[in-house]
Design an enzyme around this catalytic site. Sequence first.
Site, PDB file in Angstrom:
ATOM      1  N   HIS A  53       0.814  -1.218   0.000  1.00 33.55           N
ATOM      2  CA  HIS A  53       0.000   0.000   0.000  1.00 33.55           C
ATOM      3  C   HIS A  53       0.847   1.267   0.000  1.00 33.55           C
ATOM      4  O   HIS A  53       0.356   2.337  -0.341  1.00 33.55           O
ATOM      5  CB  HIS A  53      -1.077  -0.021   1.107  1.00 33.55           C
ATOM      6  CG  HIS A  53      -0.601   0.264   2.491  1.00 33.55           C
ATOM      7  ND1 HIS A  53      -0.300  -0.723   3.411  1.00 33.55           N
ATOM      8  CD2 HIS A  53      -0.393   1.433   3.140  1.00 33.55           C
ATOM      9  CE1 HIS A  53       0.060  -0.162   4.549  1.00 33.55           C
ATOM     10  NE2 HIS A  53       0.016   1.136   4.411  1.00 33.55           N
ATOM     11  N   SER A  93       4.063   2.243   8.414  1.00 39.68           N
ATOM     12  CA  SER A  93       3.859   1.255   7.362  1.00 39.68           C
ATOM     13  C   SER A  93       5.150   1.080   6.588  1.00 39.68           C
ATOM     14  O   SER A  93       5.793   2.057   6.215  1.00 39.68           O
ATOM     15  CB  SER A  93       2.758   1.706   6.405  1.00 39.68           C
ATOM     16  OG  SER A  93       1.522   1.309   6.909  1.00 39.68           O
ATOM     17  N   ASP A 122       1.368  -7.744   2.384  1.00 42.04           N
ATOM     18  CA  ASP A 122       1.413  -6.308   2.078  1.00 42.04           C
ATOM     19  C   ASP A 122       2.853  -5.816   1.888  1.00 42.04           C
ATOM     20  O   ASP A 122       3.398  -5.121   2.737  1.00 42.04           O
ATOM     21  CB  ASP A 122       0.722  -5.542   3.222  1.00 42.04           C
ATOM     22  CG  ASP A 122       0.389  -4.108   2.835  1.00 42.04           C
ATOM     23  OD1 ASP A 122       0.907  -3.621   1.813  1.00 42.04           O
ATOM     24  OD2 ASP A 122      -0.384  -3.467   3.566  1.00 42.04           O
TER      25      ASP A 122
HETATM   26  N1  ARG Z   1      -4.779   0.280   7.773  1.00 39.22           N
HETATM   27  C1  ARG Z   1      -3.503   0.390   7.138  1.00 39.22           C
HETATM   28  C2  ARG Z   1      -3.041   1.844   7.159  1.00 39.22           C
HETATM   29  O1  ARG Z   1      -3.551   2.620   7.877  1.00 39.22           O
HETATM   30  C3  ARG Z   1      -3.507  -0.178   5.764  1.00 39.22           C
HETATM   31  C4  ARG Z   1      -4.245   0.609   4.733  1.00 39.22           C
HETATM   32  C5  ARG Z   1      -4.188   0.032   3.356  1.00 39.22           C
HETATM   33  N2  ARG Z   1      -5.082  -1.078   3.185  1.00 39.22           N
HETATM   34  C6  ARG Z   1      -6.420  -0.947   2.901  1.00 39.22           C
HETATM   35  N3  ARG Z   1      -7.144  -2.022   2.817  1.00 39.22           N
HETATM   36  N4  ARG Z   1      -6.989   0.211   2.660  1.00 39.22           N
HETATM   37  O2  ARG Z   1      -2.497   2.476   6.322  1.00 39.22           O
HETATM   38  N1  GLU Z   2      -1.220   1.240   7.664  1.00 40.02           N
HETATM   39  C1  GLU Z   2      -0.572   2.289   8.397  1.00 40.02           C
HETATM   40  C2  GLU Z   2       0.354   3.123   7.522  1.00 40.02           C
HETATM   41  O1  GLU Z   2       0.122   3.273   6.344  1.00 40.02           O
HETATM   42  C3  GLU Z   2       0.142   1.680   9.534  1.00 40.02           C
HETATM   43  C4  GLU Z   2      -0.845   1.194  10.455  1.00 40.02           C
HETATM   44  C5  GLU Z   2      -0.983   2.087  11.646  1.00 40.02           C
HETATM   45  O2  GLU Z   2      -1.596   3.156  11.549  1.00 40.02           O
HETATM   46  O3  GLU Z   2      -0.454   1.650  12.655  1.00 40.02           O
HETATM   47  O4  GLU Z   2       1.287   3.735   7.991  1.00 40.02           O
END
Ligand code: ARG
Ligand code: GLU
Length: 721
Positions: free
Chosen positions: A85, A651, A221
């Site tokens: 991502h 991330s 990921d």
């Molecule tokens: N929750 C993670 C973050 O905050 C992953 C986001 C990307 N994945 C998704 N299914 N949208 O960035």
């Molecule tokens: N998915 C998050 C990011 O893009 C990391 C997850 C979190 O917020 O801890 O940085």
Amino acid sequence: MKKYILLLIISISFVAKGFAEEGMWLPQLLQTLNEKQMKKMGMKISAADIYSISKGSLKDAIVSFGGFCTAEVISDQGLLLTNHHCGFDAIQNHSSLQNNYIRDGFWAYNKGQELTNAGLFATFIIRIDDVTATVLNGVTNNLTEKERQSAIDKNIATLRGNVKKESYQDVLIRPFFEANKYYLFVTETYRDVRLVGAPPSSIGNYGKDTDNWMWPRHTGDFSMFRIYAGKDNKPAPYSADNVPYKPKRALNISLDGVKEGDFTMVFGFPGRTNEYLHSSAIEQTVKISDPAKIGIRTKALGILDGFMRKDEGIKIQYAAKYASISNAWKKWQGEVLGLTKTNAVAKRKEYESNFEKIVLSKPEYNMAYIELLKNLKQAYTDIEPYGYARDYYNEIVPKVELWGIAGDMNSLVTAYAKDETAYTKRKTEVLTKLEESFKEYNAGVDQKLFDALMEMYIADQKAEFISPAFNTMFAEKGKSITALSEAVYSQTSFSSLDKIKKLLAGSTAEVIAAIKADIAGQLYTDIFKTYVSNVSPKLNALQSDINRLQRIYMQAQMDVFSTKAFYPDANSTLRVTYGNVKTYQPRDGVKYDLQTYMEGVMEKYVPGDYEFDLPKKMIDLYNKKDFGRWGVNGRQPVCFIAANHTTGGNSGSPALNADGNLVGLNFDRVWEGTMSDINYDPSICRNIMVDIRYVMFIVDKFAEAKNLIAEMKFVSKTGKK
Ligand code: ARG
Ligand code: GLU
């Protein structure tokens, strides 16, 4: 007396909020603040192995990836590992119907096949210095906030001119501990960063929005990039002649995996946290701000989902917008749940009353400390209606894309007021931008978003925050939002690219007149003006006062709980967090395990599904149990959790084991624990990592990119080969 002191000590160690796993620590202070505890928790290396300016250390393998994620160097040829991502924008930019890298993945089997990415960069941290004394030189408590800031700005400007650095290095000076401390960063930024590999989305984003922020997780990921440098190994703009960067340090990859209780640390660039707020600010988040934002997004997502399910074209157009609206929407729900479940507000109140008791017991404390909590509470009460109006504006206005387009069109009028050259330049910019954004725009969808969200704008807000022009038109239309939107979308020229192009083809005078007369342009102007005159000034003044109080409160907490080690809130600078691999109990009677396997990937598999489909080759590999050296006892590990204190920006950060070797790749947190941005609680706060052996399984067995495996260095303590 003795008894009293003992009681005080107990109560201090009890109240000084802080748990072994909590904290996003400054790498240059690990030796002083954390090394002992890290070793107690299992770490085998030293603080100097993590951060050193005199010899190569782990920090030399960590980069800020494009300023929004973290990545790490995993070969002596500058190979970078980050999340799927995080690399998604680059993957998307290279994708087309013929080369659908989003759907099918991409792999460079030699360096000639690697793909360049304009604008993408990787920043190393060379050195971190404490410059507090210089920056705060001459700054006293008698200064107004404005005077204070201008004194600080002046000091920083002088400091910048005097920093010892190479010509290819940059300098960054940032406030910490609510601007009680300042650190200077010397950095090196490489701007030739090429795409090397990415799995198909059905692996890299397996489970999509349904599984996002959730455990158990089965997502691969990750994506890979490579840093290129000039022939001298120094930063250089993109050139075909650039060569793979030779790092000072590359991470070794552990084949050993993790087990319960193992030490892990996550090294990266966390974005933003608010760990030292007054209890009333937390209460506002739980009761007002998060619910308001969630409510608006629930409406928006419902509308998008309705269209996307029925229309394949709209599904593709709105996929990225949907994912981004849904990401924070889901996170905030977890945040409210976690804060409520752990009684965060009550705990913070208890902390505050202990703070007050100690302050009152010591007359030598600054008298300002005594009034602090009361003043903070009052300030948060005062800002509440303005904060709500800000949330409403920020959540609603950008989601009705007609308003954004109107803003762009109106900017031509502003440019024209300067001169004709500014106008011509702006016209090209606006057209280029709109050509792009209209690809992901459908007027029918936008009008339905308008209906739902502008109805909330009118219904849920105090009269003074609502645009008078919008309100008048609403009344004229018999208080029917659909009648209003019908009129707007049928009359405006801003809801289609064709109409806009036709409008812009006229003479300058005609264009300016048409924009000024456009109904969407006029309404947006008034909506914006209402916000800027009735919300912003008061909001900014109150926020500035809160910032001042929080700054004093931060210093006060450090004075009052002087035996406790404090860490500064995240601010997108390099940090280390550490904790143990640990299960957790999300609710009564449910216990979550710490590791997932490919069996779980297969359990979730739904052929042809939007979220849970899989490439056939993955299923074949699974059925043959062809995991190579990456499996254990006939099973392929996929993801694991630990109690590392992470946030957005982490991330792509490496998860390192006790020996400093790579065991995982951080990419998410568990739902109940997303409140760790405001209040870390060890009972339910866990970060989620892809097991590095799953990454390697996909590169080796699925992609068969043996060229990449050959670059990396693998280590094992158990003799695994
Ligand atoms: N929750 C993670 C973050 O905050 C992953 C986001 C990307 N994945 C998704 N299914 N949208 O960035
Ligand atoms: N998915 C998050 C990011 O893009 C990391 C997850 C979190 O917020 O801890 O940085």
